[in-house]
Design an enzyme around this catalytic site. Sequence first.
Site, PDB file in Angstrom:
ATOM      1  CG  ASP A 180      -2.006   1.074   1.082  1.00  0.00           C
ATOM      2  OD1 ASP A 180      -2.982   0.822   0.345  1.00  0.00           O
ATOM      3  OD2 ASP A 180      -1.880   2.155   1.691  1.00  0.00           O
ATOM      4  CD  GLN A 181       3.098   5.119  -3.606  1.00  0.00           C
ATOM      5  OE1 GLN A 181       2.373   5.629  -4.462  1.00  0.00           O
ATOM      6  NE2 GLN A 181       4.318   4.657  -3.889  1.00  0.00           N
TER       7      GLN A 181
END
Length: 203
Positions: free
Chosen positions: A79-80
Amino acid sequence: MTTSLPCTPALPRLILASSSAYRKELLSRLQLPFEVAVPDIDETPLAGEGPADTALRLAREKAAAVAARLPGCLVIGSDQVATLDGAQIGKPGDHARALAQLQQMRGRTVVFHTALCLWDGRDGSYQLDEVRAHVSFRDLPDAELDAYLRIEQPYDCAGSAKNEGLGIAILERIESDDPTALTGLPLIALTGMLRKAGLPFFK
């Protein structure tokens, strides 16, 4: 798609828990066979949760959700979260929001927090890491920003720029321990995790 074939302790199948075409392309560079399974989780940040904590939690939850459906496999979750002055920057979704993002970020530095989780379904353990990229944007006029957006249309990218494409032209500097982290899947960190899990790269 997901695999219906069983995983075995001797040769666990590798699963990418993501719907991202960017992460799929990055993982394919390792030349390892893998499957794709889309995790079904709520990605809303929790109240009072910092950006790194959000990214780490969601990477772990994505991997765990797919691991529950495909027991015995090695599952990659990532995830970012992008931040400017500590405030999260999401995916713009359309041209107007993307232009507003680039106008806000020009001449400034955005921090991208990319989290990675490798869930080992053989014993329920997992490895978790976060890699940061500090991205400085060029101070460009509205006309150039607008023209870039109309050419590449990066409306599904947090930060409204594809560094692996034409978006590199509106960036001034990228500082990170892992150049692939900004695109969404830190391959240096991932290969270390896979080695620790016993997955061979060269035979």
